[in-house]
Design an enzyme around this catalytic site. Structure first.
Site, PDB file in Angstrom:
ATOM      1  N   ARG A  26      -2.291  -6.189  -7.980  1.00  0.00           N
ATOM      2  CA  ARG A  26      -1.160  -7.058  -7.681  1.00  0.00           C
ATOM      3  C   ARG A  26      -0.953  -8.091  -8.771  1.00  0.00           C
ATOM      4  NH1 ARG A  26      -3.641  -8.152  -1.930  1.00  0.00           N
ATOM      5  NH2 ARG A  26      -5.209  -8.747  -3.411  1.00  0.00           N
ATOM      6  N   HIS A  61       0.845  -1.205   0.000  1.00  0.00           N
ATOM      7  CA  HIS A  61       0.000   0.000   0.000  1.00  0.00           C
ATOM      8  C   HIS A  61       0.875   1.247   0.000  1.00  0.00           C
ATOM      9  CE1 HIS A  61      -3.094  -2.602   2.283  1.00  0.00           C
ATOM     10  NE2 HIS A  61      -3.612  -2.378   1.087  1.00  0.00           N
ATOM     11  N   SER A 117      -3.285  -7.567   3.081  1.00  0.00           N
ATOM     12  CA  SER A 117      -3.527  -7.409   4.515  1.00  0.00           C
ATOM     13  C   SER A 117      -3.922  -8.750   5.133  1.00  0.00           C
ATOM     14  CB  SER A 117      -4.618  -6.370   4.758  1.00  0.00           C
ATOM     15  OG  SER A 117      -4.185  -5.097   4.337  1.00  0.00           O
ATOM     16  N   LYS A 120     -16.709  -6.796   5.711  1.00  0.00           N
ATOM     17  CA  LYS A 120     -15.522  -7.294   6.391  1.00  0.00           C
ATOM     18  C   LYS A 120     -15.582  -6.985   7.875  1.00  0.00           C
ATOM     19  CE  LYS A 120     -12.259  -6.845   2.545  1.00  0.00           C
ATOM     20  NZ  LYS A 120     -10.968  -6.242   2.151  1.00  0.00           N
TER      21      LYS A 120
END
Length: 162
Positions: A91, A18, A129, A42
């Site tokens: 990514r 990040h 994460s 989440k």
């Protein structure tokens, strides 16, 4: 006219991946607002306030970054800040489908809001994460993958003392 963009995310917690996107966006745009958002789908490990604090600490010394938090639609937040675009990191190819859907939905909601993708540096392509939390939970070494303060706080959360 200054170029202002928003980099939204749950940042639970912030990783060096990040941080790489933030630094690179700051080298391209006049102002980068990094905005922690509440994702109702989440269950975060850290509160919004903790995540905001981690971001402030990790970006200390970067002049053109602003840390904020919000709830609701990202496009509404972007418009409220008079930003020109949303920044998203990719990514791998697997990220593209979900990000493309979200960018398309945001464009449908508000045709003036653009999404700009930054490819993650290859050394962070595996990093998320979720992976960080999993490794930390079992006492693995995450020192090269997250800011120092985040590593310390993760170890406290998981009651791992070295």
């Amino acid at each position: 006219m200054t170029s202002k963009v928003v980099y939204p995310g749950s940042f639970d917690p912030i990783t060096n991946g990040h941080l790489d996107i933030i630094k690179r966006a700051c080298s391209v745009f006049d102002e980068v607002i990094v905005a922690v958002f509440h994702n109702p789908q989440k269950k975060p490990l850290f509160s919004m306030e903790e995540r905001e604090k981690f971001l402030i600490e990790a970006t200390r010394g970067i002049d053109n970054v602003i840390i904020d938090k919000f709830e609701g639609l990202t496009v509404d937040y972007v418009k409220s800040k008079k930003a020109i675009a949303i920044i998203r990191g990719l990514r791998a190819v697997s990220d593209f489908e979900g990000e493309f859907q979200m960018a398309s939905l945001n464009k449908q909601i508000d045709g003036e809001v653009e999404t700009i993708f930054f490819m993650t540096d290859t050394k962070y392509a595996f990093l998320s994460s979720s992976v960080i939390k999993e490794v930390a939970q079992f006492g693995g070494n995450i020192g090269e993958l997250v800011p120092e303060q985040v590593e310390e706080e993760l170890m406290k959360k998981y009651h791992i003392y070295k």
